[in-house]
Design a protein around this motif. Sequence first.
Motif, PDB file in Angstrom:
ATOM      1  N   UNK A 149       0.842  -1.202   0.000  1.00 20.27           N
ATOM      2  CA  UNK A 149       0.000   0.000   0.000  1.00 20.27           C
ATOM      3  C   UNK A 149       0.871   1.244   0.000  1.00 20.27           C
ATOM      4  N   UNK A 150       0.535   2.183  -0.904  1.00 24.48           N
ATOM      5  CA  UNK A 150       1.184   3.486  -0.946  1.00 24.48           C
ATOM      6  C   UNK A 150       0.125   4.564  -1.154  1.00 24.48           C
ATOM      7  N   UNK A 151       0.276   5.659  -0.419  1.00 24.67           N
ATOM      8  CA  UNK A 151      -0.658   6.768  -0.574  1.00 24.67           C
ATOM      9  C   UNK A 151      -0.807   7.547   0.715  1.00 24.67           C
ATOM     10  N   UNK A 152      -1.634   8.581   0.655  1.00 26.81           N
ATOM     11  CA  UNK A 152      -1.851   9.459   1.803  1.00 26.81           C
ATOM     12  C   UNK A 152      -3.335   9.607   2.063  1.00 26.81           C
ATOM     13  N   UNK A 153      -3.688   9.540   3.328  1.00 24.78           N
ATOM     14  CA  UNK A 153      -5.074   9.709   3.746  1.00 24.78           C
ATOM     15  C   UNK A 153      -5.196  10.949   4.635  1.00 24.78           C
ATOM     16  N   UNK A 154      -6.348  11.604   4.519  1.00 26.37           N
ATOM     17  CA  UNK A 154      -6.621  12.802   5.327  1.00 26.37           C
ATOM     18  C   UNK A 154      -7.816  12.562   6.241  1.00 26.37           C
ATOM     19  N   UNK A 155      -7.891  13.382   7.289  1.00 23.67           N
ATOM     20  CA  UNK A 155      -9.030  13.392   8.212  1.00 23.67           C
ATOM     21  C   UNK A 155      -9.280  12.001   8.792  1.00 23.67           C
ATOM     22  N   UNK A 156      -8.189  11.323   9.128  1.00 23.65           N
ATOM     23  CA  UNK A 156      -8.282   9.967   9.669  1.00 23.65           C
ATOM     24  C   UNK A 156      -8.414  10.075  11.201  1.00 23.65           C
ATOM     25  N   UNK A 157      -9.652  10.273  11.631  1.00 23.54           N
ATOM     26  CA  UNK A 157      -9.911  10.523  13.047  1.00 23.54           C
ATOM     27  C   UNK A 157      -9.568   9.319  13.910  1.00 23.54           C
ATOM     28  N   UNK A 158      -8.931   9.609  15.048  1.00 23.12           N
ATOM     29  CA  UNK A 158      -8.575   8.636  16.080  1.00 23.12           C
ATOM     30  C   UNK A 158      -7.441   7.708  15.653  1.00 23.12           C
ATOM     31  N   UNK A 159      -6.839   7.932  14.476  1.00 22.66           N
ATOM     32  CA  UNK A 159      -5.813   7.001  13.974  1.00 22.66           C
ATOM     33  C   UNK A 159      -4.603   6.917  14.907  1.00 22.66           C
ATOM     34  N   UNK A 160      -4.261   8.019  15.558  1.00 23.82           N
ATOM     35  CA  UNK A 160      -3.066   8.030  16.395  1.00 23.82           C
ATOM     36  C   UNK A 160      -3.209   7.108  17.602  1.00 23.82           C
ATOM     37  N   UNK A 161      -4.435   6.761  17.960  1.00 20.86           N
ATOM     38  CA  UNK A 161      -4.661   5.953  19.153  1.00 20.86           C
ATOM     39  C   UNK A 161      -5.294   4.603  18.835  1.00 20.86           C
ATOM     40  N   UNK A 162      -5.618   4.368  17.571  1.00 20.91           N
ATOM     41  CA  UNK A 162      -6.264   3.120  17.180  1.00 20.91           C
ATOM     42  C   UNK A 162      -5.231   2.027  16.932  1.00 20.91           C
ATOM     43  N   UNK A 163      -5.703   0.795  16.955  1.00 20.34           N
ATOM     44  CA  UNK A 163      -4.853  -0.364  16.665  1.00 20.34           C
ATOM     45  C   UNK A 163      -4.956  -0.771  15.194  1.00 20.34           C
ATOM     46  N   UNK A 164      -6.151  -0.619  14.633  1.00 17.60           N
ATOM     47  CA  UNK A 164      -6.398  -1.021  13.252  1.00 17.60           C
ATOM     48  C   UNK A 164      -7.213   0.048  12.540  1.00 17.60           C
TER      49      UNK A 164
END
Length: 383
Positions: A149-164
């Motif tokens: 996987x290559x690319x950039x995602x925006x507005x990824x809420x809670x990602x910093x604290x999520x496991x998956x």
Amino acid sequence: MEFTPEQEMLRESVRAFAAKEMPDGFAREWDIKGEPPLETYQRFADAGFMGVGIPEQYGGQGGGIVEVAIVLHELSRAMMSFAIMVYRSAIHASGGLQIYGTEEQRERFLPGIASGQYKFCFSLSEPDAGSDAFNLKCRAVRDGDQYVVNGTKMWNSFARHADYVLLATRTSDEPKKQDGITFFVVDLSSPGIEITPVETIGERASGTNMVAYTDVRVPAANILGTEGQGHRNLQANLERERFSSLPINLGPMEAILEEAIEYANTREQFGQAIGRFQAIQHMLADVAVDVNIARTLTWDLARRIAAGEQCALEVSMAKLWISEAMMRASYTGMQVMGGYGYTLDSNMQLHWRNARLGTIGAGSSEIQRNIIARQIGVGRNPS
């Protein structure tokens, strides 16, 4: 709608949990920190609430959409960001796994969601794919029994604290943009993932992020649903997200009304409580009407969805109306409370800032109007 005795018991239990664990000032404290209360989240899971919508065979309580909506509604009265954290796992992940997941995936992830071991987020938007949801550039390329996987995602809420993360990618180029989209369950601790927080004015406790994927390897076994048919997952996910916004906005609307009434009845100016002035009475009467309509829409749709009805049009209508009603309610609450409402010691300013996301996230008000217009036949070529 009338709730069953079991649903009323659930409502009372979640409300009691929120009153104990998230007292007045709790939401403001974590908003200022810009961090989620993860220990409270775990206590919430330990109490069994994260498993409300998960079948008993996977460690849950076997409830349905009504029960999950009750949980989100009661949580959002105390802390909207907490309700949003919960729904990422309880709706996006749990729902997606139950509908599209394999039995192996359900057995692997659902018990962990119910226990609080696994926290999920959802990732769709990109720098060039927001309202144009199918314009995905994040690509997953097959390499043996893995995808890269290559690319950039925006507005990824809670990602910093999520496991998956439930990650939407493009796995092939097709004439129609909605084709060739594939969802993966991705471990956010995988090498090649860089998460960058994005500061926002509201929903700061759950937070949002930019996430960059550089040669991230994901097992083919982690495909959610059918390769290239992820648009079906996406449409179902977005409908569930839009429905979830109803109880999540209803809770704060009720809190706004209660807080504004209390303030109006105790704040004195010109020798009397400001609630005795007709101008204030009419402002809060309008909010009360909006709250009543929001309740009716929320629980009627919960009942209909639970009964298996197809309600995509009605969900878009309700999402549009309630998100804009929440904006009106928070504006009125701020106006009634005046200077005090504008201070960080007030809950009202937090409601006001959080409300702004409702008409943008989960499909903006303009996108909802597009969906509604299309569904009712506006703009069709004459036959």
